[in-house]
Motif scaffolding. Structure first.
Motif, PDB file in Angstrom:
ATOM      1  N   ARG A   1      38.933 -44.872  37.491  1.00 34.59           N
ATOM      2  CA  ARG A   1      37.543 -44.882  37.961  1.00 34.59           C
ATOM      3  C   ARG A   1      37.331 -44.029  39.208  1.00 34.59           C
ATOM      4  N   CYS A   2      38.181 -44.168  40.195  1.00 37.88           N
ATOM      5  CA  CYS A   2      37.952 -43.426  41.442  1.00 37.88           C
ATOM      6  C   CYS A   2      39.234 -42.899  42.068  1.00 37.88           C
ATOM      7  N   GLY A   3      40.279 -42.714  41.260  1.00 39.04           N
ATOM      8  CA  GLY A   3      41.541 -42.230  41.784  1.00 39.04           C
ATOM      9  C   GLY A   3      41.453 -40.835  42.365  1.00 39.04           C
ATOM     10  N   HIS A   4      40.543 -39.996  41.818  1.00 41.02           N
ATOM     11  CA  HIS A   4      40.437 -38.618  42.267  1.00 41.02           C
ATOM     12  C   HIS A   4      39.325 -38.414  43.301  1.00 41.02           C
ATOM     13  N   THR A   5      38.677 -39.487  43.696  1.00 41.54           N
ATOM     14  CA  THR A   5      37.637 -39.384  44.724  1.00 41.54           C
ATOM     15  C   THR A   5      37.921 -40.277  45.931  1.00 41.54           C
ATOM     16  N   ASN A   6      38.817 -41.231  45.790  1.00 45.29           N
ATOM     17  CA  ASN A   6      39.154 -42.146  46.881  1.00 45.29           C
ATOM     18  C   ASN A   6      40.621 -42.010  47.215  1.00 45.29           C
ATOM     19  N   VAL A   7      40.918 -41.490  48.382  1.00 46.98           N
ATOM     20  CA  VAL A   7      42.295 -41.218  48.776  1.00 46.98           C
ATOM     21  C   VAL A   7      43.114 -42.496  48.904  1.00 46.98           C
ATOM     22  N   LEU A   8      42.458 -43.633  49.072  1.00 45.00           N
ATOM     23  CA  LEU A   8      43.180 -44.889  49.262  1.00 45.00           C
ATOM     24  C   LEU A   8      43.850 -45.390  47.994  1.00 45.00           C
ATOM     25  N   VAL A   9      43.433 -44.909  46.829  1.00 52.68           N
ATOM     26  CA  VAL A   9      43.984 -45.411  45.567  1.00 52.68           C
ATOM     27  C   VAL A   9      45.418 -44.928  45.377  1.00 52.68           C
ATOM     28  N   PHE A  10      45.623 -43.612  45.347  1.00 55.23           N
ATOM     29  CA  PHE A  10      46.970 -43.078  45.162  1.00 55.23           C
ATOM     30  C   PHE A  10      47.888 -43.475  46.316  1.00 55.23           C
ATOM     31  N   THR A  11      47.393 -43.354  47.555  1.00 56.96           N
ATOM     32  CA  THR A  11      48.228 -43.694  48.708  1.00 56.96           C
ATOM     33  C   THR A  11      48.517 -45.196  48.760  1.00 56.96           C
ATOM     34  N   GLY A  12      47.579 -46.009  48.258  1.00 54.08           N
ATOM     35  CA  GLY A  12      47.802 -47.450  48.220  1.00 54.08           C
ATOM     36  C   GLY A  12      48.956 -47.818  47.304  1.00 54.08           C
ATOM     37  N   ILE A  13      49.015 -47.170  46.146  1.00 55.59           N
ATOM     38  CA  ILE A  13      50.116 -47.417  45.213  1.00 55.59           C
ATOM     39  C   ILE A  13      51.441 -46.998  45.845  1.00 55.59           C
ATOM     40  N   CYS A  14      51.458 -45.813  46.455  1.00 58.05           N
ATOM     41  CA  CYS A  14      52.674 -45.327  47.118  1.00 58.05           C
ATOM     42  C   CYS A  14      53.130 -46.279  48.217  1.00 58.05           C
ATOM     43  N   SER A  15      52.197 -46.765  48.997  1.00 59.43           N
ATOM     44  CA  SER A  15      52.530 -47.612  50.140  1.00 59.43           C
ATOM     45  C   SER A  15      53.048 -48.982  49.708  1.00 59.43           C
ATOM     46  N   LEU A  16      52.394 -49.571  48.720  1.00 63.31           N
ATOM     47  CA  LEU A  16      52.826 -50.889  48.236  1.00 63.31           C
ATOM     48  C   LEU A  16      54.234 -50.818  47.651  1.00 63.31           C
ATOM     49  N   MET A  17      54.459 -49.820  46.796  1.00 66.04           N
ATOM     50  CA  MET A  17      55.799 -49.656  46.228  1.00 66.04           C
ATOM     51  C   MET A  17      56.798 -49.261  47.311  1.00 66.04           C
ATOM     52  N   GLY A  18      56.318 -48.509  48.303  1.00 66.06           N
ATOM     53  CA  GLY A  18      57.192 -48.087  49.391  1.00 66.06           C
ATOM     54  C   GLY A  18      57.720 -49.247  50.211  1.00 66.06           C
ATOM     55  N   SER A  19      56.892 -50.263  50.419  1.00 64.78           N
ATOM     56  CA  SER A  19      57.354 -51.418  51.195  1.00 64.78           C
ATOM     57  C   SER A  19      58.498 -52.135  50.489  1.00 64.78           C
ATOM     58  N   LEU A  20      58.452 -52.170  49.157  1.00 67.23           N
ATOM     59  CA  LEU A  20      59.550 -52.783  48.398  1.00 67.23           C
ATOM     60  C   LEU A  20      60.785 -51.881  48.408  1.00 67.23           C
ATOM     61  N   SER A  21      60.542 -50.573  48.334  1.00 63.62           N
ATOM     62  CA  SER A  21      61.685 -49.651  48.334  1.00 63.62           C
ATOM     63  C   SER A  21      62.416 -49.690  49.676  1.00 63.62           C
ATOM     64  N   VAL A  22      61.677 -49.869  50.782  1.00 62.02           N
ATOM     65  CA  VAL A  22      62.315 -49.950  52.095  1.00 62.02           C
ATOM     66  C   VAL A  22      63.253 -51.154  52.163  1.00 62.02           C
ATOM     67  N   MET A  23      62.788 -52.298  51.665  1.00 61.24           N
ATOM     68  CA  MET A  23      63.635 -53.486  51.691  1.00 61.24           C
ATOM     69  C   MET A  23      64.860 -53.304  50.806  1.00 61.24           C
ATOM     70  N   SER A  24      64.683 -52.669  49.655  1.00 62.25           N
ATOM     71  CA  SER A  24      65.813 -52.444  48.741  1.00 62.25           C
ATOM     72  C   SER A  24      66.770 -51.407  49.312  1.00 62.25           C
ATOM     73  N   VAL A  25      66.212 -50.360  49.946  1.00 60.71           N
ATOM     74  CA  VAL A  25      67.053 -49.349  50.583  1.00 60.71           C
ATOM     75  C   VAL A  25      67.861 -49.972  51.709  1.00 60.71           C
ATOM     76  N   LYS A  26      67.232 -50.836  52.474  1.00 58.47           N
ATOM     77  CA  LYS A  26      67.923 -51.530  53.552  1.00 58.47           C
ATOM     78  C   LYS A  26      69.076 -52.361  52.993  1.00 58.47           C
ATOM     79  N   ALA A  27      68.812 -53.081  51.911  1.00 62.45           N
ATOM     80  CA  ALA A  27      69.845 -53.912  51.294  1.00 62.45           C
ATOM     81  C   ALA A  27      70.966 -53.058  50.709  1.00 62.45           C
ATOM     82  N   LEU A  28      70.592 -52.003  49.970  1.00 65.41           N
ATOM     83  CA  LEU A  28      71.593 -51.140  49.350  1.00 65.41           C
ATOM     84  C   LEU A  28      72.396 -50.380  50.401  1.00 65.41           C
ATOM     85  N   GLY A  29      71.723 -49.885  51.429  1.00 63.43           N
ATOM     86  CA  GLY A  29      72.413 -49.162  52.489  1.00 63.43           C
ATOM     87  C   GLY A  29      73.428 -50.045  53.208  1.00 63.43           C
TER      88      GLY A  29
END
Length: 348
Positions: free
Chosen positions: A169-197
């Motif tokens: 609906r608004c992925g190409h007009t609202n910058v918060l959509v794509f960056t929101g997905i990246c950020s939410l998944m990023g918070s989980l990746s940070v915790m997993s990277v911390k654990a794996l590291g």
């Protein structure tokens, strides 16, 4: 608390990571532009021609180098120290964008950069010490506590809502959509990277953690999250201005990563109230700097029409949702793409 030896190692690695990642934004953006100019289909609209563009791969390699340095940094220092230092990558990417992509940086943007650096220094000085971890099972116990499981469940639900409802609906007009997905998944990746590291660090110290299935599970989560982040970050970079994507992504990603770290690793349990308040204030200064950088770019856009005044111009939030703000961006991209097409023709 004192600045420990491990914290110092994590700090140095995080700074190096920011240099590589900040540069990778610009290199990948150039690659995306060249690929779009050659194929006529942009990555933000489903094009994958950038996979054939060497410049994009160079940017990817640079980003991987930065991520590896960041990965190792998490093995030595807490996420609340490493993650906010990502502000340096914003500064580097915006300065390079000013010179390479011709995305001008207003003097207020310089002030924003100074604020980001100042806030990062405050956070570094008051960063907590790492809790000693002897095996990956301790991290697994932290990851499966009810509070963190609730956070993970909330993140997954929000990502699915963004991907299947808001992106079409608004992925190409609202910058918060794509960056929101990246950020939410990023918070989980940070915790997993911390654990794996941490698991790999213990393994290199002679305490083999690869025998535990939990270590491999964390590796699977890291892989899944990173692939998702890369996909939607490509779409965000191709659809919106780099100087807009970088600070917004940083603000959202850092905020969520710190929240996740506080819940999972309980970073603030052994800190005094003064130290916690100092860290929060430093983080607010960094956020203010990134917001100032974002606002500066919007100001430059509104005044870029040869100094003309546009009555009744909609607000930033209105333009982000309605797509009016994307009109200016598309015009700028059309000019850039035209230049790239000309260059490609000359090369051929």
């Amino acid at each position: 608390m004192g600045f420990s030896k491990d914290n110092l190692k994590g700090f140095v690695l995080a700074v190096l990571s920011s240099v590589f990642i900040g540069a990778s934004f610009i290199i990948k953006k150039k690659g995306l532009r060249r690929a779009a100019a050659a194929s006529g289909v942009r990555a933000g609209y489903g094009g994958y021609s950038y996979l054939l563009e060497p410049l994009w791969w160079l940017g990817l390699i640079t980003m991987v180098a930065g991520e590896i340095a960041n990965f190792i940094a998490y093995a030595f220092a807490p996420a609340i120290l490493v993650t906010p230092l990502g502000a340096l990558s914003i500064i580097i990417s915006i300065v390079l964008a000013h010179f390479i992509l011709k995305e001008r940086l207003h003097w207020l943007g310089v002030l924003g950069c100074v604020m980001c650096i100042s806030g990062s220094v405050i956070i570094v000085i008051h960063a907590p010490q790492e809790h000693p971890i002897t095996n990956v099972l301790e991290i697994w116990s932290m990851a499966t506590q009810p509070a963190f499981m609730l956070y993970v469940g909330s993140v997954i639900v929000l990502v699915f809502i963004l991907v299947f409802h808001f992106v079409p609906r608004c992925g190409h007009t609202n910058v918060l959509v794509f960056t929101g997905i990246c950020s939410l998944m990023g918070s989980l990746s940070v915790m997993s990277v911390k654990a794996l590291g941490t698991a790999l660090k213990l393994t290199f110290e002679g305490k083999n953690q690869l025998i535990y299935p939990e270590t491999w599970f964390f590796m699977l989560v890291v892989t899944t999250c990173v692939i998702t982040q890369m996909n939607y970050l490509n779409k965000a970079l191709d659809t919106f201005n780099t100087a807009v994507v970088s600070p917004i992504y940083y603000v959202m990603f850092t905020t969520l990563a710190i929240i996740a770290s506080v819940i999972m690793f309980k970073d603030w349990d052994d800190q005094s109230g003064g130290a916690i308040i100092s860290e929060i204030c430093g983080f607010i200064v960094v956020l203010s700097g990134t917001i100032l950088l974002h606002s500066t770019k919007e100001f430059e856009r509104s005044t870029s029409f040869r100094g003309s005044y546009m009555p009744g111009s909609p607000s930033l939030s209105t333009r982000l949702c309605s797509g009016n703000g994307d009109l200016v961006k598309n015009e700028e991209d059309d000019e850039s793409l035209s230049d790239e097409i000309s260059l490609r023709r000359q090369e051929l």
